[in-house]
Design a protein around this motif. Structure first.
Motif, PDB file in Angstrom:
ATOM      1  N   VAL A  12      69.639  79.943 -73.146  1.00 59.03           N
ATOM      2  CA  VAL A  12      69.660  79.724 -71.697  1.00 59.03           C
ATOM      3  C   VAL A  12      70.495  80.813 -71.024  1.00 59.03           C
ATOM      4  O   VAL A  12      70.092  81.384 -70.010  1.00 59.03           O
ATOM      5  CB  VAL A  12      70.181  78.314 -71.349  1.00 59.03           C
ATOM      6  N   ALA A  13      71.642  81.138 -71.607  1.00 56.06           N
ATOM      7  CA  ALA A  13      72.492  82.196 -71.042  1.00 56.06           C
ATOM      8  C   ALA A  13      71.750  83.533 -71.024  1.00 56.06           C
ATOM      9  O   ALA A  13      71.832  84.275 -70.037  1.00 56.06           O
ATOM     10  CB  ALA A  13      73.791  82.308 -71.833  1.00 56.06           C
ATOM     11  N   ALA A  14      71.010  83.851 -72.078  1.00 55.00           N
ATOM     12  CA  ALA A  14      70.258  85.108 -72.118  1.00 55.00           C
ATOM     13  C   ALA A  14      69.215  85.153 -71.005  1.00 55.00           C
ATOM     14  O   ALA A  14      69.045  86.180 -70.335  1.00 55.00           O
ATOM     15  CB  ALA A  14      69.593  85.274 -73.485  1.00 55.00           C
ATOM     16  N   MET A  15      68.522  84.039 -70.781  1.00 55.49           N
ATOM     17  CA  MET A  15      67.532  83.977 -69.710  1.00 55.49           C
ATOM     18  C   MET A  15      68.205  84.129 -68.347  1.00 55.49           C
ATOM     19  O   MET A  15      67.737  84.865 -67.478  1.00 55.49           O
ATOM     20  CB  MET A  15      66.760  82.648 -69.801  1.00 55.49           C
ATOM     21  N   SER A  34      78.733  82.348 -63.059  1.00 53.27           N
ATOM     22  CA  SER A  34      78.541  80.948 -63.449  1.00 53.27           C
ATOM     23  C   SER A  34      77.627  80.772 -64.654  1.00 53.27           C
ATOM     24  O   SER A  34      77.319  79.639 -65.031  1.00 53.27           O
ATOM     25  CB  SER A  34      77.941  80.172 -62.269  1.00 53.27           C
ATOM     26  N   VAL A  35      77.185  81.881 -65.260  1.00 54.31           N
ATOM     27  CA  VAL A  35      76.218  81.781 -66.360  1.00 54.31           C
ATOM     28  C   VAL A  35      76.720  80.871 -67.470  1.00 54.31           C
ATOM     29  O   VAL A  35      75.998  79.997 -67.956  1.00 54.31           O
ATOM     30  CB  VAL A  35      75.851  83.185 -66.896  1.00 54.31           C
ATOM     31  N   GLU A  36      77.960  81.047 -67.875  1.00 56.96           N
ATOM     32  CA  GLU A  36      78.501  80.229 -68.971  1.00 56.96           C
ATOM     33  C   GLU A  36      78.516  78.746 -68.597  1.00 56.96           C
ATOM     34  O   GLU A  36      78.160  77.885 -69.408  1.00 56.96           O
ATOM     35  CB  GLU A  36      79.909  80.702 -69.332  1.00 56.96           C
ATOM     36  N   ASP A  37      78.916  78.451 -67.358  1.00 57.81           N
ATOM     37  CA  ASP A  37      78.951  77.050 -66.911  1.00 57.81           C
ATOM     38  C   ASP A  37      77.547  76.445 -66.862  1.00 57.81           C
ATOM     39  O   ASP A  37      77.335  75.309 -67.287  1.00 57.81           O
ATOM     40  CB  ASP A  37      79.605  76.925 -65.535  1.00 57.81           C
ATOM     41  N   ILE A  38      76.590  77.215 -66.326  1.00 58.28           N
ATOM     42  CA  ILE A  38      75.218  76.701 -66.231  1.00 58.28           C
ATOM     43  C   ILE A  38      74.633  76.500 -67.632  1.00 58.28           C
ATOM     44  O   ILE A  38      74.054  75.455 -67.922  1.00 58.28           O
ATOM     45  CB  ILE A  38      74.338  77.633 -65.377  1.00 58.28           C
ATOM     46  N   ALA A  39      74.796  77.489 -68.496  1.00 59.06           N
ATOM     47  CA  ALA A  39      74.288  77.357 -69.870  1.00 59.06           C
ATOM     48  C   ALA A  39      74.972  76.192 -70.578  1.00 59.06           C
ATOM     49  O   ALA A  39      74.354  75.519 -71.410  1.00 59.06           O
ATOM     50  CB  ALA A  39      74.486  78.658 -70.637  1.00 59.06           C
ATOM     51  N   GLY A  40      76.215  75.931 -70.231  1.00 57.75           N
ATOM     52  CA  GLY A  40      76.940  74.810 -70.824  1.00 57.75           C
ATOM     53  C   GLY A  40      76.369  73.457 -70.448  1.00 57.75           C
ATOM     54  O   GLY A  40      76.662  72.452 -71.112  1.00 57.75           O
ATOM     55  N   GLN A  41      75.529  73.406 -69.411  1.00 58.12           N
ATOM     56  CA  GLN A  41      74.895  72.141 -69.028  1.00 58.12           C
ATOM     57  C   GLN A  41      73.935  71.647 -70.107  1.00 58.12           C
ATOM     58  O   GLN A  41      73.527  70.483 -70.089  1.00 58.12           O
ATOM     59  CB  GLN A  41      74.166  72.287 -67.690  1.00 58.12           C
ATOM     60  N   VAL A  59      63.129  80.722 -74.188  1.00 56.11           N
ATOM     61  CA  VAL A  59      63.389  79.962 -72.964  1.00 56.11           C
ATOM     62  C   VAL A  59      62.887  80.776 -71.779  1.00 56.11           C
ATOM     63  O   VAL A  59      63.361  81.889 -71.528  1.00 56.11           O
ATOM     64  CB  VAL A  59      64.890  79.627 -72.819  1.00 56.11           C
ATOM     65  N   LEU A  60      61.919  80.215 -71.058  1.00 60.19           N
ATOM     66  CA  LEU A  60      61.332  80.880 -69.896  1.00 60.19           C
ATOM     67  C   LEU A  60      61.943  80.396 -68.592  1.00 60.19           C
ATOM     68  O   LEU A  60      61.805  81.048 -67.566  1.00 60.19           O
ATOM     69  CB  LEU A  60      59.823  80.643 -69.867  1.00 60.19           C
ATOM     70  N   GLY A  61      62.597  79.229 -68.640  1.00 58.69           N
ATOM     71  CA  GLY A  61      63.199  78.691 -67.431  1.00 58.69           C
ATOM     72  C   GLY A  61      63.971  77.423 -67.740  1.00 58.69           C
ATOM     73  O   GLY A  61      63.861  76.867 -68.836  1.00 58.69           O
ATOM     74  N   CYS A  62      64.760  77.010 -66.760  1.00 56.37           N
ATOM     75  CA  CYS A  62      65.517  75.768 -66.903  1.00 56.37           C
ATOM     76  C   CYS A  62      65.713  75.141 -65.535  1.00 56.37           C
ATOM     77  O   CYS A  62      65.612  75.809 -64.509  1.00 56.37           O
ATOM     78  CB  CYS A  62      66.874  76.018 -67.562  1.00 56.37           C
ATOM     79  N   THR A  63      65.972  73.859 -65.551  1.00 61.23           N
ATOM     80  CA  THR A  63      66.368  73.143 -64.343  1.00 61.23           C
ATOM     81  C   THR A  63      67.190  71.938 -64.767  1.00 61.23           C
ATOM     82  O   THR A  63      67.001  71.404 -65.862  1.00 61.23           O
ATOM     83  CB  THR A  63      65.149  72.699 -63.496  1.00 61.23           C
ATOM     84  N   THR A  64      68.112  71.552 -63.924  1.00 60.97           N
ATOM     85  CA  THR A  64      68.877  70.334 -64.165  1.00 60.97           C
ATOM     86  C   THR A  64      68.325  69.277 -63.225  1.00 60.97           C
ATOM     87  O   THR A  64      68.145  69.526 -62.032  1.00 60.97           O
ATOM     88  CB  THR A  64      70.380  70.570 -63.924  1.00 60.97           C
TER      89      THR A  64
END
Length: 189
Positions: A12-15, A34-41, A59-64
């Motif tokens: 996720v962090a790489a994406m 914020s990449v680390e925090d978002i990937a930490g989700q 990983v092509l995308g993410c959403t919370t």
């Protein structure tokens, strides 16, 4: 789409970093800090962060996805309505031609309908992103001033999305068909 797990954080962090580079090349603000925090989700409660993943595991995308909107910006009636709220949706810019952000949004609209929610809601700070949300069938509902930022709040009624499964199987062909459309083919808005 699948639920994220703690072991997905690195991918996720790489994406996210790929998206940050793309935005920076265009002089746009990014989530780099914020990449680390978002990937930490990915370690949050199972089912909070969802991943759009290629057959090869990329990983092509993410959403919370949470089950309510933030308490500000919505009327008491809107806040009381059952809704899914999309946070921190991001996609790999290498796959922009396939409209992965739209695919994630339509997945959420369909999921919300299947699970008995009335709405999918989301927000953003930038009008350009808001235009993309409108192309996905979301309507601008409110503009709210929050500290130093104006937040644009969007909503779309939950509904089954016709052909959603095929969109995941044949993204290139479907993306070509969707160019310039406001919603997926067969959607009954």
């Amino acid at each position: 789409m699948r639920s994220a797990a703690p072991g997905d954080a690195e991918n996720v962090a790489a994406m996210l970093l790929a998206r940050c580079r793309w935005l920076e090349q265009r002089g746009l603000p990014t989530w780099r800090d914020s990449v680390e925090d978002i990937a930490g989700q990915t370690a949050n409660v199972p089912g909070a962060m969802w991943l759009l993943e290629a057959a090869n595991g990329r990983v092509l995308g993410c959403t919370t996805v949470l089950e309510s909107a933030p308490p500000w910006g919505w009327t008491p009636q809107e806040f009381a309505e059952p809704s899914l709220y999309l946070y921190t949706t991001a996609t790999d810019p290498a796959f922009r031609a396939f409209r992965p952000g739209a695919l994630i949004a339509w997945w959420a609209v369909d999921r919300a309908a299947r699970e008995g929610f009335s709405w999918v809601r989301r927000g953003c700070l930038f009008e350009e992103l808001g235009h993309y949300y409108k192309e996905q069938g979301f309507d601008l509902v409110h503009e709210v001033q929050r500290t130093r930022h104006r937040v644009l709040l969007f909503a779309r009624r939950a509904e089954p999305v016709a052909g959603l499964r095929e969109m995941f199987v044949r993204p290139a062909a479907v993306a070509k068909e969707l160019t310039g459309t406001r919603q997926p083919p067969g959607a009954g808005r």
